[in-house]
Design an enzyme around this catalytic site. Structure first.
Site, PDB file in Angstrom:
ATOM      1  N   ASN A   1       0.845  -1.187   0.000  1.00  0.00           N
ATOM      2  CA  ASN A   1       0.000   0.000   0.000  1.00  0.00           C
ATOM      3  C   ASN A   1       0.881   1.238   0.000  1.00  0.00           C
ATOM      4  OD1 ASN A   1      -0.339  -1.391   2.799  1.00  0.00           O
ATOM      5  ND2 ASN A   1      -0.966   0.646   3.350  1.00  0.00           N
ATOM      6  N   ASP A   2       0.735   2.134   0.929  1.00  0.00           N
ATOM      7  CA  ASP A   2       1.337   3.466   0.814  1.00  0.00           C
ATOM      8  C   ASP A   2       2.818   3.500   0.446  1.00  0.00           C
ATOM      9  OD1 ASP A   2      -1.000   3.482   2.240  1.00  0.00           O
ATOM     10  OD2 ASP A   2      -0.169   4.424   4.021  1.00  0.00           O
TER      11      ASP A   2
ATOM     12  N   GLN B   1       4.611   0.355   2.190  1.00  0.00           N
ATOM     13  CA  GLN B   1       3.895  -0.566   3.068  1.00  0.00           C
ATOM     14  C   GLN B   1       3.800  -1.898   2.348  1.00  0.00           C
ATOM     15  OE1 GLN B   1       2.035   0.320   6.422  1.00  0.00           O
ATOM     16  NE2 GLN B   1       4.099   1.076   6.093  1.00  0.00           N
TER      17      GLN B   1
ATOM     18  N   TRP C   1      -3.468  -7.135   2.708  1.00  0.00           N
ATOM     19  CA  TRP C   1      -2.783  -6.285   3.692  1.00  0.00           C
ATOM     20  C   TRP C   1      -2.403  -7.110   4.927  1.00  0.00           C
ATOM     21  CZ3 TRP C   1      -3.510  -4.715   8.715  1.00  0.00           C
ATOM     22  CH2 TRP C   1      -2.841  -3.550   9.111  1.00  0.00           C
TER      23      TRP C   1
ATOM     24  N   PHE D   1       4.083   0.894  10.294  1.00  0.00           N
ATOM     25  CA  PHE D   1       3.164   1.670   9.470  1.00  0.00           C
ATOM     26  C   PHE D   1       3.896   2.833   8.790  1.00  0.00           C
ATOM     27  CE2 PHE D   1      -1.420   0.606  11.031  1.00  0.00           C
ATOM     28  CZ  PHE D   1      -1.185  -0.731  10.799  1.00  0.00           C
TER      29      PHE D   1
ATOM     30  N   ARG E   1      -0.704   8.326  13.740  1.00  0.00           N
ATOM     31  CA  ARG E   1       0.253   7.688  12.832  1.00  0.00           C
ATOM     32  C   ARG E   1       0.722   8.578  11.685  1.00  0.00           C
ATOM     33  NH1 ARG E   1      -4.613   4.776  11.998  1.00  0.00           N
ATOM     34  NH2 ARG E   1      -5.635   5.238  10.006  1.00  0.00           N
ATOM     35  N   ASP E   2       1.667   7.999  10.933  1.00  0.00           N
ATOM     36  CA  ASP E   2       2.170   8.494   9.649  1.00  0.00           C
ATOM     37  C   ASP E   2       3.009   9.770   9.767  1.00  0.00           C
ATOM     38  OD1 ASP E   2       0.623   6.373   8.815  1.00  0.00           O
ATOM     39  OD2 ASP E   2      -1.043   7.612   8.122  1.00  0.00           O
TER      40      ASP E   2
ATOM     41  N   GLU F   1      -5.020  10.982   7.807  1.00  0.00           N
ATOM     42  CA  GLU F   1      -3.841  10.125   7.604  1.00  0.00           C
ATOM     43  C   GLU F   1      -2.839  10.650   6.570  1.00  0.00           C
ATOM     44  OE1 GLU F   1      -5.594   5.794   7.718  1.00  0.00           O
ATOM     45  OE2 GLU F   1      -5.597   6.343   5.610  1.00  0.00           O
TER      46      GLU F   1
ATOM     47  N   TRP G   1      -1.604   3.093  -5.840  1.00  0.00           N
ATOM     48  CA  TRP G   1      -2.641   2.920  -6.852  1.00  0.00           C
ATOM     49  C   TRP G   1      -3.278   1.568  -6.602  1.00  0.00           C
ATOM     50  CZ3 TRP G   1      -2.242   2.754 -12.881  1.00  0.00           C
ATOM     51  CH2 TRP G   1      -3.345   3.427 -13.418  1.00  0.00           C
TER      52      TRP G   1
HETATM   53  C1  FRU Z   1      -3.085   4.461   4.774  1.00  0.00           C
HETATM   54  C2  FRU Z   1      -2.737   3.705   6.035  1.00  0.00           C
HETATM   55  C3  FRU Z   1      -1.826   4.528   6.918  1.00  0.00           C
HETATM   56  C4  FRU Z   1      -1.129   3.503   7.727  1.00  0.00           C
HETATM   57  C5  FRU Z   1      -0.931   2.428   6.714  1.00  0.00           C
HETATM   58  C6  FRU Z   1      -0.917   1.042   7.260  1.00  0.00           C
HETATM   59  O1  FRU Z   1      -3.323   3.639   3.703  1.00  0.00           O
HETATM   60  O2  FRU Z   1      -3.907   3.370   6.719  1.00  0.00           O
HETATM   61  O3  FRU Z   1      -2.497   5.500   7.654  1.00  0.00           O
HETATM   62  O4  FRU Z   1       0.057   3.957   8.261  1.00  0.00           O
HETATM   63  O5  FRU Z   1      -1.975   2.541   5.781  1.00  0.00           O
HETATM   64  O6  FRU Z   1      -0.557   0.125   6.295  1.00  0.00           O
END
Ligand code: FRU
Length: 710
Positions: free
Chosen positions: A291-292, A308, A316, A348, A411-412, A460, A532
């Protein structure tokens, strides 16, 4: 807590022996009380249950009529149940076990000399699941003759906060069923341990031990039989050491441990990067989920893209920071994952900086370190930091966490340098009384952080950078963006962000999320990459990244705006270019793109719609339509405003196997739309509807893959 089964435990045959001693039943819970076991707390009720308790799903799989069921008065009750002492007289202890999965708080334990030498937990850790007890067992041959005690612990509250236990026996014949703590060991001589994965299989807790010490645990859908795909566990870091994979629970017939294949290659990867749904110029991990984008930074001549990553699943989970590098933003080389889940939690999202002035002291030999910031999403959820002096090896800071939990789930972290006040600034998403806030913290050295301010309305994955207004280089503004890519432009004094625009829409398509921009970009550009979310079913990987986008701030009649355009570096992908002469196009005219067949395409068109209602591109079955009357762009029916600029529309369209990214109005409209192209149709089509349009410029570039073939 954990115990060691011999490597061969699962592989060896423990068939019935000719003179096996008879089974000893330690407890069957058939009486109305637990006597002679002793009880504490409420969870166990007055005596063994007779199946399900009020409010519980149907319970089955137990022996006889009674069983231990710690659902007495619901999930929130806790307690213990302890057996009298007994002597270990057989090779195995077998038992039936069910309920919640929580190794610490829900356990059937075997204690010798007061120490837990074996432990097993239930099977469920998410809503739904099953209340069926399953056969499980421990090999206790190494404890022969010892005095032991069994203890059932329920220290868990909330969903699945209970355990069910029945029919505990000593036996010389391993009971058929599950095996707790099965292991297999390897000498680390190869780069990978290839692990067989079956999508949708029960998740097993797989612990990697290096020289006997647990290093990382992952929840893995292990394939007991045929694998859907193989997940490479990169063990190159531990060359020469003894590796052990321990599985919390596995059926004795499972082939998963035997099948694990140590190798220098990813198993079944002959078609790596050529898979039917592999984005050809969009980064995606070789195997598993992304993911991110995380930690995007330019360092030592390379762009670093962390992300991620679940290396061991199609969905996930197990959040690691995957890692890829590129010299040109187009060709990426995936390296081993860098931040592995640890005792503070899974890793994360977060950002990265180059600490030019070595404020952290992590630099070495006069070279600035790269510093990563991440969320350790355990309980509590805290912020951590890791650093590197070479872009390859990373060390988690020993003083972690650098920021304690503010509210659960915060987070983040995204960190930037603020030159005028000469300090670091961290943005963090924090939910406060159900409000989404971005909180700003400052630090002189990346280690100590002080709260500075907060701004509301962003959710986020903050992104925050300063950029000049186009045509007015001295007029710099700050952009604050949340995971949706909606943004506000404003000013920042080192502590407080003062927005000067309302919240403005970022991307106008679908499934583009959690984008991040590179820090320390050598040309001072702000280059954004988003997650994406194209699903790639049937592939041994899932999801991808967008193409890199150049961000600019421009002035418009409505106020300042941000534009998104593909980075110029993507031009290296152009394998064959078709330039079509300017033309007037009316309904029924010959398709000017009739001759072209292409799988991967970049289309650039400039046109004046004239009296046409629509200018329509059909690219490999995707419909990209400019509605001149409404001044809207649509991709496969997904619409967004796209104003004409000086009477003209300029469209840029990238099409890969996993979707389309369309740009209009000089980047004011960015419309990404995931879909899985079909291999067969490689045609392109251009027509107008309702009237004649003037096509003033038209280029089609057939693109090549960005992946280096093996
Ligand atoms: C966004 C998110 C972030 C988090 C991550 C976890 O997609 O929810 O806020 O850090 O994914 O994978």
């Amino acid at each position: 807590m954990r115990h060691l089964l011999k490597t061969t435990a699962l592989l060896a045959t423990f068939g019935p022996r000719a003179f096996a001693a008879p089974e000893i039943v330690l407890a069957d819970f058939e009486k109305s009380t637990y006597e002679p076991w002793s009880v504490t707390g409420e969870a166990f009720g007055p005596g063994p249950a007779q199946g399900a308790l009020p409010g519980q799903m149907g319970v089955d799989g137990f022996h006889g009529k009674g069983l231990v069921n710690t659902f007495s008065n619901g999930d929130d009750t806790t307690g213990t149940l302890t057996s009298p002492e007994f002597r270990i007289e057989r090779k195995f202890i077998g038992f039936l076990l069910g309920g919640g999965k929580n190794e610490q708080a829900l356990a059937l334990q075997l204690l010798v000399d007061g120490k837990v030498v074996r432990s097993a937990t239930g099977t469920n850790n998410q809503p739904g699941g099953s209340e069926t007890l399953q056969q499980d067992s421990w090999d206790v041959s190494d404890l022969a003759g010892k005095k032991a005690v069994l203890k059932i612990v329920d220290d868990a509250k909330g969903g699945w906060g209970h355990l069910t236990v029945d029919h505990i026996v000593q036996t010389d014949t391993r009971p058929k069923g599950m095996v707790s703590g099965a292991e297999r060991s390897f000498a680390a001589t190869t780069r990978y341990l290839n692990i067989p994965i079956k999508n949708g299989a029960p998740k097993r807790v797989v612990t990697l031990l290096v020289d006997g010490k647990p290093v990382v645990r992952n929840d893995i859908e292990l394939a007991d039989g045929a694998a859907d795909w193989w997940a490479p566990m990169d063990v190159s870091e531990w060359k020469g050491k003894k590796l052990t994979l321990r599985v919390d629970k596995l059926h004795e017939d499972s082939k998963a441990l035997v099948a694990i294949d140590p190798a220098n290659e990813i198993k079944n990867s002959d078609n790596l990067y050529e898979e039917p749904l592999r984005g050809q110029f969009h980064f995606s991990p070789k195997r598993g989920w992304n993911n991110d984008p995380n930690g995007m930074v330019f360092y030592n001549g390379e762009y670093h893209l962390f992300f991620q990553h679940n290396p061991y699943g199609w969905g996930w989970g197990n959040m690691h920071w995957g890692h890829a590098v590129s010299k040109d933003l187009v060709h990426w080389e995936e390296l081993s994952p860098k931040l592995l889940p640890d005792d503070m939690g899974p890793m994360f999202s977060g950002g990265a900086v180059v600490d030019w002035k070595n404020t952290s002291g992590f630099g070495k030999d006069g070279k600035p370190p790269m510093v990563l910031f991440y969320t350790a999403s355990g309980n509590p959820t805290v912020q951590g930091m890791a650093y590197s002096n070479d872009g390859r090896h990373f060390t988690k800071y020993e003083g972690n966490p650098i920021l304690k939990e503010i509210t659960p789930g915060n987070r983040d972290p995204k960190v930037v340098w603020h030159e005028p006040t000469k300090q670091w600034v961290m943005l963090l998403w924090v939910e406060v009384d159900r409000a989404n806030t971005m909180q700003f913290f400052t630090s002189p050295n990346l280690k100590e952080w002080t709260f500075a301010s907060r701004t509301d309305g962003f959710f986020e994955c903050p992104e925050f950078f300063e950029a000049p207004m186009e045509g007015d280089e001295s007029n710099k503004k700050w952009v604050l963006m949340g995971a949706s890519s909606d943004y506000r432009i404003g000013s920042f004094d080192g502590k407080t962000f003062t927005p000067e625009t309302p919240m403005l829409p970022g991307q106008r398509g679908k499934d583009f999320y959690a984008a991040q921009a590179f820090t320390n970009e050598p040309d001072g550009r702000h280059i954004l990459i988003g997650w994406w979310r194209t699903e790639t079913r049937g592939m041994p990987f899932n999801q991808s990244m967008s193409i890199p986008l150049d961000l600019h701030l421009i002035k418009t009649a409505e106020g300042p705006r941000m534009t998104f355009t593909p980075v110029k570096e993507l031009e290296v992908l152009r394998a064959k270019s078709h330039r079509i002469q300017p033309l007037s196009l009316k309904p029924g005219d010959k398709n000017p793109l009739d001759e072209i067949r292409a799988e991967l395409v970049e289309v650039r068109a400039e046109f004046e719609p004239g009296d046409a209602d629509e200018v329509v591109f059909n690219i490999r079955d995707a419909m990209v339509i400019y509605d001149a009357k409404k001044q809207e762009l649509s991709v496969n029916g997904h619409r967004a405003p796209a104003p004409l600029i000086d009477g003209k529309q300029r469209l840029t369209i990238f099409c890969d196997r996993i979707g389309i990214e369309a740009f209009a109005s000089d980047g004011l409209c960015f419309l990404p739309l995931p879909f899985n192209t079909k291999g067969e149709n490689r045609r392109l089509y251009l027509e107008t509807r309702g009237g004649e349009a003037k096509i003033t410029s038209l280029e089609v570039h057939e693109l090549c893959s960005a992946w280096k073939k093996k």
